[in-house]
Design a protein around this motif. Sequence first.
Motif: not given
Length: 373
Positions: A34, A197, A199, A209, A211, A223, A227, A239
């Motif tokens: 991501l 891209h 989220q 994920i 990043l 996740p 987050y 995010l």
Amino acid sequence: MKITIENLQLRYGNFTAIENLNLEIDEGESVVLLGKSGCGKTSTMRCIAGLEEPTAGRITIGDTVVFDAAKGINLPPNKRNVGMVFQSYAVWPHMTVFQNVAYSLKLQKLPAAEVKSRVAEVLELVGLSDFAQRGASLLSGGQMQRVALARSLVMRPSVLMLDEPLSNLDARLRDRLRVELREIQLSLGLTTVYVTHDQQEAFALADRIALMQGGRIVQIGGPTAIYNEPASASIAHFLGVSNIFDCTATVGADGYVTAVRTGGEVIRTEQRGLATADDFKACIRSEDLVLSNVSGGGTNEFSGRVAVTSFQGSSIRYAVTLDNGGELDVFAPTKGAERFAIGDRVFASVAPENVQVLPADVVRQARLQEVAA
Ligand SMILES: Nc1ncnc2c1ncn2[C@@H]1O[C@H](COP(=O)(O)OP(=O)(O)OP(=O)(O)O)[C@@H](O)[C@H]1O
Ligand SMILES: [Mg+2]
């Protein structure tokens, strides 16, 4: 199959697209790369698939070293047993759905009966059994996307890689296919690398994920952890955290972090301990700010005036211009919350546990080494 990427580097001329990337993906795991446009997601995936030759590093799929710069190993894509689905699904329009999916199997000269049963099996899996004889040009975008997926799955890849496979679809279809993709991935136990891209898509599909920023992985985790605990303010910003203030941060005698916003306000947190960084930011999610027309007189209260209101269905979004400069972005639920109009004097407050003080950026590996040396 397990994938191990070690010290991967990819340069295009003088430009470094991937820098010292390390990643281990477990058997059956779904890892989502991501990051914003240009951060190196597609490049990483192309290196794993063998469509790009890295300038350094090593890639292992299962027990096979498929790339090793030092040893001069570089297996071609067709020797890596990797299935790929791209953003622009190249479905052959002059063929039926069946023919599209059967094509690669026929190239392998498999017996007709086996081709038939394997195609039927994957069409069932992607929900296209009733469309086998339909011309591929007569399908909707979502159906074409499924044909592209079926075409990869029918080869029984040990690793499936998907590069923004849903980006051409409308929001509702994307939501649905996202869930279906996750079901297929879980039911087949496929090791999957998924690039996006978006989220929401990453949260829905990932076991973990990774990043990416500027050709590096800056944070990796589940996740919920990504987050709730972004490693830097720039990740938080990516995010969707929109209130990010420059501040100086200190750990008080009571062990809690206090931030002093540039401009003077003191922001209290329930955070204990600070990462090592030169530059800190206080980060507050829009939905964690509460607006009122009276001052509560407590801590973490910002006063200002409503500059813009916009109705967003389940919430109302307010832009508040603060008395001491700066802006706040506030989401208030449509139901049950007080409403405000442009020009209204308001006080916005946030509970200390909803303030995160984060380094502006993840300290780069190179810098860490520099400091250690
Ligand atoms: N063939 C190439 N020659 C030179 N630079 C390239 C080449 N391919 C990609 N790049 C550059 O490498 C960087 C990473 O590109 P990449 O395609 O991996 O990004 P991405 O994360 O997939 O972005 P997007 O979300 O836009 O698809 C970009 O800055 C891009 O311009
Ligand atoms: Mg890309």
